[in-house]
Design a protein around this motif. Structure first.
Motif, PDB file in Angstrom:
ATOM      1  N   LEU A  81       3.989  -0.784   2.409  1.00 50.32           N
ATOM      2  CA  LEU A  81       2.533  -0.846   2.249  1.00 50.32           C
ATOM      3  C   LEU A  81       2.103  -0.074   1.008  1.00 50.32           C
ATOM      4  O   LEU A  81       2.619   1.003   0.714  1.00 50.32           O
ATOM      5  N   THR A  82       1.157  -0.642   0.279  1.00 50.58           N
ATOM      6  CA  THR A  82       0.617   0.038  -0.893  1.00 50.58           C
ATOM      7  C   THR A  82      -0.132   1.293  -0.450  1.00 50.58           C
ATOM      8  O   THR A  82      -1.019   1.228   0.394  1.00 50.58           O
ATOM      9  N   GLY A  83       0.241   2.415  -1.031  1.00 50.39           N
ATOM     10  CA  GLY A  83      -0.392   3.678  -0.652  1.00 50.39           C
ATOM     11  C   GLY A  83       0.497   4.569   0.195  1.00 50.39           C
ATOM     12  O   GLY A  83       0.192   5.745   0.376  1.00 50.39           O
ATOM     13  N   VAL A  84       1.592   4.003   0.725  1.00 53.83           N
ATOM     14  CA  VAL A  84       2.546   4.792   1.506  1.00 53.83           C
ATOM     15  C   VAL A  84       3.595   5.364   0.557  1.00 53.83           C
ATOM     16  O   VAL A  84       4.274   4.622  -0.152  1.00 53.83           O
ATOM     17  N   GLU A  85       3.705   6.678   0.522  1.00 54.63           N
ATOM     18  CA  GLU A  85       4.643   7.339  -0.390  1.00 54.63           C
ATOM     19  C   GLU A  85       6.013   7.543   0.235  1.00 54.63           C
ATOM     20  O   GLU A  85       7.024   7.501  -0.458  1.00 54.63           O
ATOM     21  N   SER A  86       6.050   7.780   1.547  1.00 56.93           N
ATOM     22  CA  SER A  86       7.336   8.019   2.207  1.00 56.93           C
ATOM     23  C   SER A  86       7.157   7.851   3.706  1.00 56.93           C
ATOM     24  O   SER A  86       6.082   8.106   4.246  1.00 56.93           O
ATOM     25  N   VAL A  87       8.230   7.430   4.374  1.00 59.13           N
ATOM     26  CA  VAL A  87       8.216   7.261   5.826  1.00 59.13           C
ATOM     27  C   VAL A  87       9.487   7.875   6.395  1.00 59.13           C
ATOM     28  O   VAL A  87      10.582   7.696   5.847  1.00 59.13           O
ATOM     29  N   SER A  88       9.331   8.587   7.494  1.00 59.53           N
ATOM     30  CA  SER A  88      10.487   9.202   8.146  1.00 59.53           C
ATOM     31  C   SER A  88      10.367   9.030   9.653  1.00 59.53           C
ATOM     32  O   SER A  88       9.272   9.066  10.213  1.00 59.53           O
ATOM     33  N   VAL A  89      11.502   8.834  10.296  1.00 61.31           N
ATOM     34  CA  VAL A  89      11.558   8.773  11.753  1.00 61.31           C
ATOM     35  C   VAL A  89      12.310  10.002  12.237  1.00 61.31           C
ATOM     36  O   VAL A  89      13.386  10.322  11.734  1.00 61.31           O
ATOM     37  N   ALA A  90      11.733  10.713  13.191  1.00 60.93           N
ATOM     38  CA  ALA A  90      12.309  11.980  13.644  1.00 60.93           C
ATOM     39  C   ALA A  90      12.135  12.142  15.143  1.00 60.93           C
ATOM     40  O   ALA A  90      11.458  11.346  15.802  1.00 60.93           O
ATOM     41  N   ALA A  91      12.771  13.186  15.672  1.00 61.86           N
ATOM     42  CA  ALA A  91      12.589  13.541  17.082  1.00 61.86           C
ATOM     43  C   ALA A  91      11.797  14.836  17.177  1.00 61.86           C
ATOM     44  O   ALA A  91      11.996  15.631  18.084  1.00 61.86           O
ATOM     45  N   GLY A 136      11.843   7.259  18.528  1.00 62.57           N
ATOM     46  CA  GLY A 136      11.486   8.424  17.730  1.00 62.57           C
ATOM     47  C   GLY A 136      10.012   8.389  17.372  1.00 62.57           C
ATOM     48  O   GLY A 136       9.313   7.424  17.674  1.00 62.57           O
ATOM     49  N   ASN A 137       9.533   9.450  16.763  1.00 62.41           N
ATOM     50  CA  ASN A 137       8.174   9.421  16.245  1.00 62.41           C
ATOM     51  C   ASN A 137       8.243   9.248  14.728  1.00 62.41           C
ATOM     52  O   ASN A 137       9.238   9.600  14.097  1.00 62.41           O
ATOM     53  N   MET A 138       7.200   8.689  14.170  1.00 63.93           N
ATOM     54  CA  MET A 138       7.229   8.326  12.758  1.00 63.93           C
ATOM     55  C   MET A 138       6.239   9.176  11.982  1.00 63.93           C
ATOM     56  O   MET A 138       5.103   9.379  12.409  1.00 63.93           O
ATOM     57  N   LEU A 139       6.675   9.682  10.837  1.00 58.61           N
ATOM     58  CA  LEU A 139       5.835  10.456   9.936  1.00 58.61           C
ATOM     59  C   LEU A 139       5.633   9.653   8.654  1.00 58.61           C
ATOM     60  O   LEU A 139       6.605   9.205   8.051  1.00 58.61           O
ATOM     61  N   ILE A 140       4.372   9.466   8.275  1.00 57.78           N
ATOM     62  CA  ILE A 140       4.048   8.617   7.139  1.00 57.78           C
ATOM     63  C   ILE A 140       3.244   9.426   6.124  1.00 57.78           C
ATOM     64  O   ILE A 140       2.140   9.890   6.433  1.00 57.78           O
ATOM     65  N   LYS A 141       3.790   9.604   4.927  1.00 55.41           N
ATOM     66  CA  LYS A 141       3.091  10.298   3.859  1.00 55.41           C
ATOM     67  C   LYS A 141       2.222   9.291   3.113  1.00 55.41           C
ATOM     68  O   LYS A 141       2.717   8.308   2.564  1.00 55.41           O
ATOM     69  N   VAL A 142       0.913   9.562   3.114  1.00 52.84           N
ATOM     70  CA  VAL A 142      -0.057   8.622   2.572  1.00 52.84           C
ATOM     71  C   VAL A 142      -0.635   9.172   1.272  1.00 52.84           C
ATOM     72  O   VAL A 142      -0.916  10.375   1.160  1.00 52.84           O
ATOM     73  N   GLY A 143      -0.820   8.294   0.292  1.00 51.97           N
ATOM     74  CA  GLY A 143      -1.413   8.701  -0.971  1.00 51.97           C
ATOM     75  C   GLY A 143      -2.868   9.099  -0.800  1.00 51.97           C
ATOM     76  O   GLY A 143      -3.576   8.602   0.079  1.00 51.97           O
ATOM     77  N   LYS A 144      -3.330   9.992  -1.637  1.00 49.46           N
ATOM     78  CA  LYS A 144      -4.705  10.471  -1.565  1.00 49.46           C
ATOM     79  C   LYS A 144      -5.689   9.331  -1.786  1.00 49.46           C
ATOM     80  O   LYS A 144      -5.534   8.520  -2.695  1.00 49.46           O
ATOM     81  N   GLY A 145      -6.686   9.259  -0.912  1.00 46.72           N
ATOM     82  CA  GLY A 145      -7.689   8.209  -0.994  1.00 46.72           C
ATOM     83  C   GLY A 145      -7.312   6.932  -0.286  1.00 46.72           C
ATOM     84  O   GLY A 145      -8.119   6.001  -0.210  1.00 46.72           O
ATOM     85  N   GLN A 146      -6.084   6.867   0.256  1.00 43.26           N
ATOM     86  CA  GLN A 146      -5.611   5.655   0.939  1.00 43.26           C
ATOM     87  C   GLN A 146      -5.580   5.825   2.458  1.00 43.26           C
ATOM     88  O   GLN A 146      -5.065   4.955   3.162  1.00 43.26           O
ATOM     89  N   GLU A 147      -6.131   6.933   2.958  1.00 48.59           N
ATOM     90  CA  GLU A 147      -5.951   7.278   4.371  1.00 48.59           C
ATOM     91  C   GLU A 147      -6.470   6.198   5.318  1.00 48.59           C
ATOM     92  O   GLU A 147      -5.749   5.759   6.230  1.00 48.59           O
ATOM     93  N   GLN A 148      -7.713   5.799   5.127  1.00 51.94           N
ATOM     94  CA  GLN A 148      -8.320   4.840   6.056  1.00 51.94           C
ATOM     95  C   GLN A 148      -7.638   3.475   5.977  1.00 51.94           C
ATOM     96  O   GLN A 148      -7.391   2.827   7.000  1.00 51.94           O
ATOM     97  N   GLN A 149      -7.340   3.041   4.776  1.00 49.22           N
ATOM     98  CA  GLN A 149      -6.689   1.737   4.597  1.00 49.22           C
ATOM     99  C   GLN A 149      -5.314   1.715   5.258  1.00 49.22           C
ATOM    100  O   GLN A 149      -4.967   0.765   5.973  1.00 49.22           O
ATOM    101  N   ILE A 150      -4.522   2.775   5.031  1.00 53.24           N
ATOM    102  CA  ILE A 150      -3.182   2.832   5.610  1.00 53.24           C
ATOM    103  C   ILE A 150      -3.262   2.952   7.130  1.00 53.24           C
ATOM    104  O   ILE A 150      -2.469   2.337   7.857  1.00 53.24           O
TER     105      ILE A 150
END
Length: 373
Positions: free
Chosen positions: A61-71, A197-211
């Motif tokens: 997705l445009t605006g997503v900088e990184s995604v991680s799956v963790a416990a 697992g649970n997912m952690l998504i790093k979102v670009g600034k200003g893209q929060e609502q869209q993502i």
């Protein structure tokens, strides 16, 4: 006695307010050792045997900088499991080490900084095979700076048998829990969470609502029968200190009430005093006293009462503030300026209240006051 007691209570409440507010501001602003701004957390859920590529879909997705799956979710516990080992420096004590399991993108997603060695790679998902007889399941791992110091880990790539790990990198310390708890020895293991697992998504600034909308739609379309919760890590951190936020609001109310009661008490006494000394004020004005002279004359007594209240209340307020801060492993401490600020507030209330009444009385025509007398 009444004025001094009122002032003392007001000072205690004001210092309490300053202490709680300072601690809350410190916890909200202090660096955590990881970047949690604009990180969206999808609560732990079972992805099933299919749709294991959901991480890749979200990562595209445009605006997503990184995604991680963790416990593990930042702020919720220090890890997904813990192990107790003997403290080599003090054999009579044990050390509890927390383990965080996450894929190789966890460090990037949370902005965890490398100090020495390397970060984890996909090759670290598999256990290391070593000819150690009964020992199996040895993992490459990252350890925090304080953990490496505590456990005496100074060389990388060497088996640390007590924890069944081979440290390949040392990272900066980070707060896995709130500031109430000390940073605990922490190890990060590379785990490939294909099924759950649970997912952690790093979102670009200003893209929060869209993502947020896009991710919600992907999850809902992929798992229509599952109830999956979303939380911003910032909100989870703020929720940790919800009690302190309510205490600040409560102390603001108490401070306003105590200051109001103190001001009313002074007003009543000064009005009575002025009524009894009307003739004196008139004579002083006839003899050349200015409004400022009369104001200074009446203010002096109440400033002495304020000073007395400060000396009485400060040790009490300092003691209770210190006891309250002991609940936090990391705190601002009782600072000297807490007392200065409270004293200035009390002096200001005293001066404003007394001068308002005395100046009004001093402005009256002395001929009228003397004729009435």
């Amino acid at each position: 006695m009444l004025i001094t007691t009122q002032f003392s209570i007001a000072i205690i409440v004001i210092i309490g307010l300053i202490t709680i507010k300072s601690q809350l501001s410190y916890m909200q602003a202090a660096p955590l050792g990881m970047e949690v701004k604009n990180v969206l957390n999808i609560d732990y859920f079972n992805k099933g045997t299919q749709n294991t590529n959901i991480k890749d879909r979200i990562g595209q997705l445009t605006g997503v900088e990184s995604v991680s799956v963790a416990a593990w979710t930042p702020t919720i516990g220090s890890g997904y499991l813990a192990k107790t080992i003997v403290d080599k420096d003090d054999p009579g004590k044990n050390i509890q080490v927390s383990f965080i399991g996450g894929d190789v993108d966890l460090s990037k997603t949370l902005g965890i900084q490398l100090v020495k060695g390397r970060l984890l790679t996909p090759e670290d998902y598999t256990h290391v095979e070593m000819d150690l007889g009964e020992d199996e399941g040895i993992n490459n791992a990252l350890v925090t700076e304080s953990t490496a110091k505590k456990l005496g880990i100074d060389k990388l790539g060497i088996l640390y048998k007590d924890l069944q790990i081979i440290p390949v990198g040392i990272i900066k310390d980070f707060h896995s829990e709130s500031f109430r708890s000390k940073i605990v020895p922490t190890v990060i293991l590379a785990k490939d969470f294909n099924g759950s697992g649970n997912m952690l998504i790093k979102v670009g600034k200003g893209q929060e609502q869209q993502i947020f909308r896009s991710v919600s739609q992907i999850i809902q379309n992929t798992y229509p029968d599952k109830h999956v919760s979303f939380h911003w890590i910032d909100d989870l951190i703020a929720k940790q200190y919800e009690k302190e936020s309510k205490q600040v609001q409560l102390f603001i109310l108490f401070s306003a009430l105590t200051l109001l009661i103190s001001a009313l008490g002074i007003t009543g006494l000064i009005m009575q005093n002025l009524e009894q000394r009307t003739k004196e004020i008139g004579i002083r004005k006839v003899l050349g006293a200015t409004v400022l002279d009369i104001s200074r004359l009446f203010s002096k007594d109440y400033l002495i009462l304020s000073t007395l209240a400060i000396f009485i209340a400060s040790p009490i307020a300092g003691y209770f503030s210190k006891k309250w801060l002991e609940d936090y492993a990391y705190n601002v401490g009782v600072q000297w300026w807490f007392f200065i600020l409270a004293a200035l507030a009390i002096f200001l209330i005293s001066i404003i209240t007394v001068n308002f009444q005395t100046i009004r009385a001093a402005l009256n025509n002395p001929v009228d006051s003397l004729r009435n007398e």
